[in-house]
Design an enzyme around this catalytic site. Structure first.
Site, PDB file in Angstrom:
ATOM      1  N   LYS A  38     -12.990  10.787   1.743  1.00  0.00           N
ATOM      2  CA  LYS A  38     -11.928  10.547   0.770  1.00  0.00           C
ATOM      3  C   LYS A  38     -11.503   8.839   0.875  1.00  0.00           C
ATOM      4  O   LYS A  38     -11.595   8.388   2.083  1.00  0.00           O
ATOM      5  CB  LYS A  38     -11.143  11.304   0.402  1.00  0.00           C
ATOM      6  CG  LYS A  38     -10.168  11.502   1.649  1.00  0.00           C
ATOM      7  CD  LYS A  38      -9.212  12.835   1.444  1.00  0.00           C
ATOM      8  CE  LYS A  38      -8.223  12.882   2.720  1.00  0.00           C
ATOM      9  NZ  LYS A  38      -7.420  14.046   2.459  1.00  0.00           N
ATOM     10  N   ARG A 132       1.553  21.991  -2.414  1.00  0.00           N
ATOM     11  CA  ARG A 132       1.001  20.802  -2.923  1.00  0.00           C
ATOM     12  C   ARG A 132      -0.266  21.162  -3.909  1.00  0.00           C
ATOM     13  O   ARG A 132      -0.056  21.002  -4.951  1.00  0.00           O
ATOM     14  CB  ARG A 132       0.261  19.868  -1.744  1.00  0.00           C
ATOM     15  CG  ARG A 132       0.345  18.332  -2.062  1.00  0.00           C
ATOM     16  CD  ARG A 132       0.039  17.520  -0.629  1.00  0.00           C
ATOM     17  NE  ARG A 132      -1.416  18.054  -0.167  1.00  0.00           N
ATOM     18  CZ  ARG A 132      -1.970  17.174   0.737  1.00  0.00           C
ATOM     19  NH1 ARG A 132      -1.514  16.347   1.352  1.00  0.00           N
ATOM     20  NH2 ARG A 132      -3.249  17.913   1.233  1.00  0.00           N
ATOM     21  N   TYR A 248       6.592 -18.230   3.372  1.00  0.00           N
ATOM     22  CA  TYR A 248       7.798 -18.138   2.108  1.00  0.00           C
ATOM     23  C   TYR A 248       9.050 -17.781   3.073  1.00  0.00           C
ATOM     24  O   TYR A 248       9.120 -17.064   3.978  1.00  0.00           O
ATOM     25  CB  TYR A 248       7.181 -16.580   1.393  1.00  0.00           C
ATOM     26  CG  TYR A 248       5.920 -17.117   0.670  1.00  0.00           C
ATOM     27  CD1 TYR A 248       6.146 -17.878  -0.338  1.00  0.00           C
ATOM     28  CD2 TYR A 248       4.785 -16.185   0.789  1.00  0.00           C
ATOM     29  CE1 TYR A 248       5.046 -18.236  -1.201  1.00  0.00           C
ATOM     30  CE2 TYR A 248       3.841 -16.506   0.077  1.00  0.00           C
ATOM     31  CZ  TYR A 248       3.882 -17.406  -1.285  1.00  0.00           C
ATOM     32  OH  TYR A 248       2.701 -17.659  -2.156  1.00  0.00           O
ATOM     33  N   MET A 296      -0.055 -13.418   0.883  1.00  0.00           N
ATOM     34  CA  MET A 296      -1.338 -12.442   0.093  1.00  0.00           C
ATOM     35  C   MET A 296      -2.650 -12.613   0.824  1.00  0.00           C
ATOM     36  O   MET A 296      -3.172 -11.849   0.902  1.00  0.00           O
ATOM     37  CB  MET A 296      -1.327 -12.558  -1.106  1.00  0.00           C
ATOM     38  CG  MET A 296      -2.176 -11.926  -1.948  1.00  0.00           C
ATOM     39  SD  MET A 296      -2.276 -11.958  -3.836  1.00  0.00           S
ATOM     40  CE  MET A 296      -0.718 -11.774  -4.367  1.00  0.00           C
TER      41      MET A 296
HETATM   42  C1  LIG Z   1      -7.317  14.585   4.091  1.00  0.00           C
HETATM   43  C2  LIG Z   1      -7.687  16.050   4.243  1.00  0.00           C
HETATM   44  C3  LIG Z   1      -8.101  16.331   5.550  1.00  0.00           C
HETATM   45  C4  LIG Z   1      -8.227  15.308   6.390  1.00  0.00           C
HETATM   46  O1  LIG Z   1      -6.888  15.187   7.124  1.00  0.00           O
HETATM   47  P1  LIG Z   1      -6.752  14.235   8.741  1.00  0.00           P
HETATM   48  O2  LIG Z   1      -5.189  14.383   8.838  1.00  0.00           O
HETATM   49  O3  LIG Z   1      -7.100  12.852   8.132  1.00  0.00           O
HETATM   50  O4  LIG Z   1      -7.822  14.630   9.730  1.00  0.00           O
HETATM   51  C5  LIG Z   1      -8.295  17.667   5.671  1.00  0.00           C
HETATM   52  N1  LIG Z   1      -8.070  18.672   4.767  1.00  0.00           N
HETATM   53  C6  LIG Z   1      -7.742  18.154   3.391  1.00  0.00           C
HETATM   54  C7  LIG Z   1      -7.428  19.132   2.512  1.00  0.00           C
HETATM   55  C8  LIG Z   1      -7.215  16.760   3.088  1.00  0.00           C
HETATM   56  O5  LIG Z   1      -6.709  16.473   2.112  1.00  0.00           O
END
Ligand SMILES: *Cc1c(COP(=O)(O)O)cnc(C)c1O
Length: 345
Positions: A38, A132, A248, A296
């Site tokens: 992701k 969550r 800055y 930036m």
């Molecule tokens: C992002 C995610 C992972 C990976 O987690 P890491 O801590 O980056 O290894 C695994 N499972 C779910 C459901 C996630 O959202």
């Protein structure tokens, strides 16, 4: 005419990435390690990383958004892609069915939506305490769950990076759910969860951070290697006098005459302001302190330790994630995922 290259670059160490996946797969014991890809592989780039993970042996890939599917599907078969956010809207479920990508069902509502559209194989997230995403254990008896064809039964650890009683409690809660839903595979551990031991591995693990060089628990130090390497070029040098201020708000004041270099890297590239105070860039072994606030698109460094440097010379940006996180108080996850688009062209 060809567009000039940016004066900053990200290099992916494919050997380190493949090695990290293999190490996490080994640590997963009889479970198969997948890969969380992701957020554009945590900022390191899907096109850079997914082919390497696939060739190393990964056969299960996790994205968060439906919009992330296309980029990953260019490299791996759709049935190996799981979408963690699940089908929140009808057209997302329809897209999953049309594309062959598997949704992670996170609620009874999503289960009903999936079943109503004809469904088919899917994954199911159970919430064992992170509150969550996921169905509650108490909801598993619902007919909408019984009607699912569940490939992977998942849950997610809230505090795997800490020694916390929550880990054992979530493990026990997950175990108790397994007999309640027919499934092909079970999966609980993220990167840190893999380091908690074989009890947490089940059939499939879901490392993300550690693939990309993050070390969420000390057990993984020495095993996990840095994957992303960042360099940025000097675009101007100048001499400043004692009393001159840099950047800055003039938060740095020179206490002696010195030569400084302006470097093509800033917070828009993910080099956050938090990396300014106490932070450095490098010329080989030479340490170049960051002077003043990160802008930036630029940062200014002192050149005392590398007097020969000039315009166009490349500097190394320290990106050992545990070190950079300690120096900046920014989490390893954030240091990766804030990497800017100019580094990923
Ligand atoms: C992002 C995610 C992972 C990976 O987690 P890491 O801590 O980056 O290894 C695994 N499972 C779910 C459901 C996630 O959202």
């Amino acid at each position: 005419m060809k567009t000039p290259e940016p004066t900053l670059r990200l290099t992916i160490d494919a050997d380190a990435l493949a090695g990290n996946w293999r190490a996490l797969d080994q640590l997963s014991g009889t479970a198969a390690a997948g890969a969380a890809v992701k957020a554009d592989c945590y900022g390191l780039g899907v096109d850079n990383c997914v082919p390497v993970l696939r060739d190393a042996g990964a056969r299960q890939f996790f994205v968060a958004h439906w919009s992330e599917v296309d980029a990953v599907a260019r490299h791996v078969p759709p049935e190996q892609i799981a979408v963690l956010h699940g089908p929140v809207r009808d057209h997302e479920a329809a897209y999953a069915i049309a594309s062959g990508v598997l949704p992670v069902i996170n609620s009874l509502e999503q289960a009903r939506r999936w079943n109503a559209l004809g469904g088919g194989a899917c994954h199911l997230m159970i919430d064992t305490g992170i509150n969550r995403l996921g169905v509650a254990p108490s909801e598993l008896g619902d007919p909408a769950i019984a009607a699912l064809s569940v490939d992977m039964l998942l849950s997610h650890l809230a505090s795997a990076d800490e020694d916390d009683a929550t880990n054992a409690a979530q493990l026990a809660a997950f175990r108790a759910c397994l007999p309640m839903v027919a499934h092909r595979r079970a999966s609980l551990a993220n990167s840190a969860g893999i380091a908690l031991g074989s009890d947490y591995a089940f059939d499939a693990t879901r490392p993300g951070l550690a693939l990309y060089g993050g070390v969420p628990r000390d057990e993984l130090a020495g095993t996990i290697r840095q994957v992303g390497h960042i360099e940025a070029a000097i675009i101007q040098t100048r001499r400043i006098s004692a009393g001159d201020k840099v950047g800055y708000n003039g938060v740095y004041t020179a206490d002696k005459p010195m030569r400084v270099g302006t470097v093509s890297l800033g917070y828009a590239d993910g080099f956050l302001r938090a990396r300014g105070p106490g932070g450095v860039l490098r010329d080989g072994e030479a340490i170049l302190p960051i002077l003043g606030k990160v802008s930036m698109d630029m940062v200014v460094v002192g050149l005392e330790n590398a007097p020969g440097l000039g315009d166009g010379d490349w500097l190394g940006v320290p990106f050992d994630l545990p070190d950079a996180a300690r120096q900046s108080s920014v989490s390893q996850y954030e240091l990766l995922t804030v990497l800017g688009k100019r580094l990923r062209n």
